[in-house]
Design an enzyme around this catalytic site. Structure first.
Site: not given
Ligand code: 0X9
Ligand code: ZN
Length: 420
Positions: A189, A191-192, A243, A260-261, A313-315, A362, A384
């Site tokens: 990401h 911005r991190e 991001r 990250n998706r 990642h952060s945060y 989440y 994080e």
């Molecule tokens: O949302 C994300 O991709 C991650 N957090 S961030 O604030 N760095 O973007 C967390 C990913 C962790 N995975 C799950 N929560 N399933």
């Molecule tokens: Zn992240």
């Protein structure tokens, strides 16, 4: 009419956007970050609806709220009054965590590239300021040239905007792929910024600090400090809060995919979006992004060796364990939890929570760590990092990375015992 029903009655989301004009950086003057603490499911639902209604950038939240779990929201100046009213009406408390984001941004990196004035230096890297991609890649090049028996610079492809995708392999093994390996990445990401700072610090400690020579016993290290270089550069020159990647989408207004998706495990499930304007846009298909595709191909090519996968990642100060696509637990969850707790026990300044991703945050289907687990990597963590937001003063880099580094030792001790 209750706040909840008035929110619902307004219907479709008004997306509040900050798009960069062609040559000017986006200003976050007057933008605030609020921490909202909800005390019931009804309150959490109301905050969720407000987020959707106004298209707010949610900096941090928890899906399965424990009592007083905080939600951090970026509030644009034009919404401050209205949102205040809505929260007061619903009797939901909040605190202004960041008064004026632009002043935090202005103070974040005061000595930016000061070392670049030293034209004789072999590289421009340090950990008292945040660095542009050129400085980071310059450092990786320097290490490969200076320690040819230890460091190999590996180019795994090219980003959407034609930047090289570099990682380093650090190993003193004579036979290739003969020992267990650790994968670490940063900068997924954009911005991190603290995450590439930590990834490069770990590289420095392993390569240049003789006291850490033991980390080379029986382990190969693969470290990619900037997994999303286009986004990273964009966050430096145009929009500090960028991001995603920078690829074109079906929406002319909204670029980029959340890397990250975008991974090919439960792709498109909960916590991802098919809206290109969303911060969690999953892309047109799994691995639609050249960056995630190149990354996955490389990891697959080393999947027999890689025993530990750390994605920085952060945060939030958390060590997160799969799965993240739903509230499910891999078969070696207890083992991962024990190692994670042991690593986290080394942190002296910043306390981290350790646990399952969905329990602590989440659902986020299509995330890279779930995918890494799905291809059989034993120990998988999303880290994080600290502290209070994405904009962390450069003076905090050193305490954050120094505090983290002892955990690497804990991980390495475990991984070195595993067979490939
Ligand atoms: O949302 C994300 O991709 C991650 N957090 S961030 O604030 N760095 O973007 C967390 C990913 C962790 N995975 C799950 N929560 N399933
Ligand atoms: Zn992240």
């Amino acid at each position: 009419m209750s706040v909840l029903s008035s929110v619902l009655a307004l219907g479709c989301a008004l997306l509040v956007h900050q798009a960069a004009s062609d040559d000017k950086a986006v200003s976050y003057s007057g933008y605030q970050v609020w921490t909202i603490t909800t005390r019931s499911n009804e309150e959490s639902q109301l905050v969720l609806n407000l987020r959707q209604l106004y298209g707010l950038d949610v900096w941090q939240w928890q899906e399965f709220q424990s009592a007083d779990a905080p939600t951090d929201l970026l509030v644009p100046p034009q919404l401050i009054k209205e949102l205040k009213l809505k929260l007061n009406e619903a009797n939901i408390s909040y605190v202004v965590k960041i008064e004026d984001l632009q002043s935090d941004i202005n103070d974040e990196n005061p000595k930016a590239n000061s070392s670049s004035f030293d034209t004789k230096a072999a590289h421009k890297m340090d950990w008292i300021s945040y660095h542009r991609l050129d400085d980071i890649y310059g450092y990786l090049n320097y290490l490969a040239a200076t320690y040819p028996n230890l460091v190999e610079l590996i180019n795994i492809g090219t980003s959407y905007e034609n930047r090289s995708l570099y990682l380093v392999r650090i190993s003193n093994a004579t036979a290739p792929d003969s020992q267990p390996a650790v994968w670490i990445d940063g900068g997924f990401h954009a911005r991190e910024w603290i995450s590439p700072a930590l990834a490069t610090y770990i590289i420095k400690q392993i390569v240049e600090e003789p006291a850490n020579a033991k980390l080379l016993n029986n382990i190969d290290w693969y470290i990619m400090p900037v997994a999303n270089p286009d986004g990273y550069e964009y966050s430096h020159v145009r929009s500090r809060l960028w991001r995603k990647t920078r690829s074109l989408t079906t929406s002319a207004r909204c670029l980029g995919v959340d890397p990250n998706r975008n991974f090919d495990f439960k792709w498109g499930g909960s916590g991802s979006s098919s809206n290109p304007c969303s911060q969690v846009f999953k892309g047109s298909k799994a691995f639609s992004e050249v960056e995630t595709l190149a990354y996955s191909k490389f990891i697959i090519s080393k999947s027999k060796q890689i025993k530990l996968y750390l994605t920085l990642h952060s945060y939030g100060q958390k060590l997160l364990i799969p799965w993240g696509y739903d509230r499910e637990y891999p078969s070696n969850f207890a083992d991962m939890l024990a190692l994670g707790n042991c690593a986290a026990s080394k942190f002296k300044i910043f306390k981290y929570g350790v646990g399952n991703k969905v329990d602590l945050l989440y659902r986020a289907a299509g995330n890279s760590a779930d995918w890494a687990k799905s291809i059989g990597i034993d120990y998988v963590y999303t880290v994080e990092l600290p502290t209070r937001g994405f904009v962390v003063p450069a003076s905090s880099i050193t305490p954050i990375v120094q505090d983290f580094f002892p955990a690497i030792d804990v991980f390495a001790t475990k991984i070195a015992t595993l067979k490939v």
